[in-house]
Design a protein around this motif. Structure first.
Motif, PDB file in Angstrom:
ATOM      1  N   LEU A   1       0.825  -1.213   0.000  1.00  0.00           N
ATOM      2  CA  LEU A   1       0.000   0.000   0.000  1.00  0.00           C
ATOM      3  C   LEU A   1       0.862   1.267   0.000  1.00  0.00           C
TER       4      LEU A   1
ATOM      5  N   ASN B   1      -0.740  -4.174   3.533  1.00  0.00           N
ATOM      6  CA  ASN B   1      -0.804  -2.843   4.142  1.00  0.00           C
ATOM      7  C   ASN B   1       0.429  -2.596   5.000  1.00  0.00           C
TER       8      ASN B   1
ATOM      9  N   THR C   1       1.354   0.625   5.651  1.00  0.00           N
ATOM     10  CA  THR C   1       1.276   2.062   5.953  1.00  0.00           C
ATOM     11  C   THR C   1       0.830   2.280   7.389  1.00  0.00           C
ATOM     12  N   LEU C   2       1.145   3.434   7.880  1.00  0.00           N
ATOM     13  CA  LEU C   2       0.733   3.934   9.209  1.00  0.00           C
ATOM     14  C   LEU C   2       1.323   3.180  10.401  1.00  0.00           C
ATOM     15  N   GLN C   3       1.839   1.974  10.181  1.00  0.00           N
ATOM     16  CA  GLN C   3       2.475   1.293  11.308  1.00  0.00           C
ATOM     17  C   GLN C   3       3.990   1.392  11.212  1.00  0.00           C
TER      18      GLN C   3
ATOM     19  N   LEU D   1      -5.675   6.463  -1.797  1.00  0.00           N
ATOM     20  CA  LEU D   1      -6.264   5.496  -2.727  1.00  0.00           C
ATOM     21  C   LEU D   1      -7.363   6.121  -3.582  1.00  0.00           C
TER      22      LEU D   1
ATOM     23  N   TYR E   1     -12.680   1.749  -5.267  1.00  0.00           N
ATOM     24  CA  TYR E   1     -11.806   0.576  -5.349  1.00  0.00           C
ATOM     25  C   TYR E   1     -12.304  -0.534  -4.428  1.00  0.00           C
TER      26      TYR E   1
HETATM   27  C1  LIG Z   1      -3.410   0.140   7.038  1.00  0.00           C
HETATM   28  O1  LIG Z   1      -3.067  -0.158   8.370  1.00  0.00           O
HETATM   29  C2  LIG Z   1      -3.148   0.940   9.239  1.00  0.00           C
HETATM   30  C3  LIG Z   1      -2.575   0.520  10.594  1.00  0.00           C
HETATM   31  O2  LIG Z   1      -3.176  -0.644  11.052  1.00  0.00           O
HETATM   32  C4  LIG Z   1      -4.595   1.429   9.317  1.00  0.00           C
HETATM   33  O3  LIG Z   1      -4.705   2.529  10.180  1.00  0.00           O
HETATM   34  C5  LIG Z   1      -5.043   1.803   7.906  1.00  0.00           C
HETATM   35  O4  LIG Z   1      -6.413   2.171   7.910  1.00  0.00           O
HETATM   36  C6  LIG Z   1      -4.831   0.674   6.939  1.00  0.00           C
HETATM   37  N1  LIG Z   1      -5.111   1.141   5.582  1.00  0.00           N
HETATM   38  C7  LIG Z   1      -5.997   0.585   4.781  1.00  0.00           C
HETATM   39  C8  LIG Z   1      -6.200   1.231   3.458  1.00  0.00           C
HETATM   40  O5  LIG Z   1      -6.604  -0.418   5.075  1.00  0.00           O
END
Ligand SMILES: *[C@@H]1O[C@H](CO)[C@@H](O)[C@H](O)[C@H]1NC(C)=O
Ligand SMILES: *[C@@H]1O[C@H](CO)[C@@H](O)[C@H](O)[C@H]1NC(C)=O
Length: 453
Positions: free
Chosen positions: A265, A298, A300-302, A310, A314
């Protein structure tokens, strides 16, 4: 011809075989049982199970290979050990009965980890290439063995020094072996039974030379030379095996969906040089109603990456396995590169499944955008193809992107596999590589180097 020529050395083998067989029997089976008196119980075996003890070899079938390399193995044995056993059986059988096929007494040692990963279900680019190489060896009738450590490679080489044509290794191992003149590479004084360096080939995915002997000893999955990227030896791969196992979905039965090629991602963040922003994706949805399919892990964010940006319309599958991936891809109208990963096999899978590819051009000469020699694109080899197969679109080019999607939808393609990626082409190139006089080639290289001073 080869069978006849082989007859000359056959009597030597008859004597040598028993010795070799006992040694290897020990080495191979040593890993499977600690008992000094090994007894094999073979379920469903048509003959009484053969037995083998440290002091005595009692053979109840007359095939040496079956006794020393029984199959099936104990549960939990690695799949490559099983495949090696089967290969030993047929090699020993044909040596014993003087009926080896033309290429059967030519051995290739598969030392790169990617060959073993194939048997464990790996489907990365390297493993797809490795699988294609194994298939080609099989079709050509060569004998091949998997090895799982430098020591095992060495030991197998020393069993069949004259029969081993090539050893395919990872690039670090090529380097390591070359400099290990006591334990690996041939050295007249220190290691006279070592592997001659000209038999060692790097199985390397990228275009840089990755072997101490240079680019010729570096095998390549792509014809990089054709696009001016070095001179590694083009072996290539076929994706037909996986693609033909997948039903071809008629275009009339496909939803209005595009598949986005992006394993992670984070490839949807500006930080990772993404090719298309959500606004560009959304413009194409407005123009055509297209929906995007995303199968990505995924990350991202971690970790270090911010939130993925995005498209509005989708469906995300998360991380998906190979069979789900093929099913989804086969139902798409177009495959869209996100900029990463580079030179992946996926666009070839797509073309084979009748899905055109949008190849993002990430860098180009701003004065002369059509000069392909200055392009850096996600798939530098597929740049060479044209619509309706491949649409090369400049990064961030909204109009170009929307038009490519429209054109891809209105010009569906049938299954397409480039000629150089068909199995007969792979076999032809692999055969030529294995039959080449590499000793002579290495001598020439040395002479050339000396001349240049
Ligand atoms: C990806 O993982 C992060 C952390 O768990 C979460 O906050 C985020 O919503 C996720 N992104 C998607 C597009 O699912
Ligand atoms: C043996 O290999 C060569 C290439 O090395 C190939 O041309 C030939 O067809 C192969 N023979 C058989 C019987 O497959």
């Amino acid at each position: 011809m080869a069978v006849l020529a082989y007859g000359h050395v056959a009597s030597f083998y008859r004597i040598g075989l028993v010795f070799i067989a006992i040694c290897t029997g020990w080495l191979w089976m040593g890993g499977m049982s600690s008992s000094p008196n090994l007894r094999f119980k073979i379920p469903g075996h048509p003959h009484p199970p053969p037995s083998f003890s440290s002091s005595r070899l009692s053979v109840s079938t007359n095939k040496l290979g079956d006794v020393l390399f029984p199959v099936p193995l104990s549960t939990g044995a690695s799949p490559w050990v099983r495949d090696n056993h089967l290969m030993f059986q047929s090699l020993f059988d044909c040596l014993e009965s003087f009926d080896c096929h033309a290429n059967q007494t030519k051995i290739v040692l598969l030392a790169s980890m990617h060959f073993r990963f194939v048997l464990l279900g790996g489907v990365g680019g390297e493993q797809i290439w490795a699988k294609s190489t194994i298939d080609a060896l099989q079709n050509l009738g060569y004998t091949y063995f998997y090895t799982s450590s430098p020591g095992q490679t060495m030991q197998l080489y020393q069993m069949f020094p004259g029969l081993v044509k090539a050893v395919l290794v990872d690039d670090e191992e090529a380097e390591r072996c070359f400099h290990d003149t006591e334990g690996c590479t041939f050295s007249e004084e220190k290691n006279p039974t070592g592997i001659p360096p000209w038999k060692v080939f790097s199985f390397a995915f990228w275009s840089n030379p990755a072997n101490p002997l240079g680019h010729q000893w570096t095998l390549a999955p792509e014809n990089y030379e054709r696009i001016g990227l070095g001179h590694n030896t083009y072996l290539g791969y076929s994706i037909e095996f996986a693609c033909r196992a997948q039903p071809f979905i008629p275009h009339s039965k496909r939803e209005n969906q595009a598949y986005i090629l992006a394993k992670l991602l984070s490839f949807f963040t500006p930080q990772r040089d993404r090719a298309w922003s959500p606004a560009i994706f959304d413009a194409a949805t407005t123009a055509t109603g297209i929906q995007y399919m995303i199968g990505a892990t995924n990350d991202t964010l971690q970790g270090e990456w911010p939130a993925a940006e995005l498209p509005s319309n989708y469906i995300g599958f998360g991380r998906i396995g190979q069979s789900v991936f093929f099913d989804k891809l086969s139902r798409a109208r177009v495959l869209i590169g996100m900029g990463n990963p580079f030179t992946s096999p996926t666009p070839y899978d797509a073309l084979c499944l009748g899905v055109p590819f949008i190849n993002p051009v990430l860098q180009w000469d701003k004065e002369n955008p059509s000069d392909k020699s200055q392009w850096v694109s996600q798939h530098s080899l597929l740049e060479l193809l044209e619509p309706p197969y491949v649409y090369n679109v400049f990064k961030d080019d909204l109009e170009g992107f929307v038009k490519a999607i429209q054109d891809a939808i209105s010009h569906p393609i049938q299954s397409f596999v480039p000629e150089q990626m068909r199995m007969p082409s792979i076999e032809r190139r692999l055969g030529a590589i294995l039959e080449k006089d590499w000793q002579r080639e290495a001598a020439l290289q040395t002479l050339l180097k000396q001349e240049r001073g």
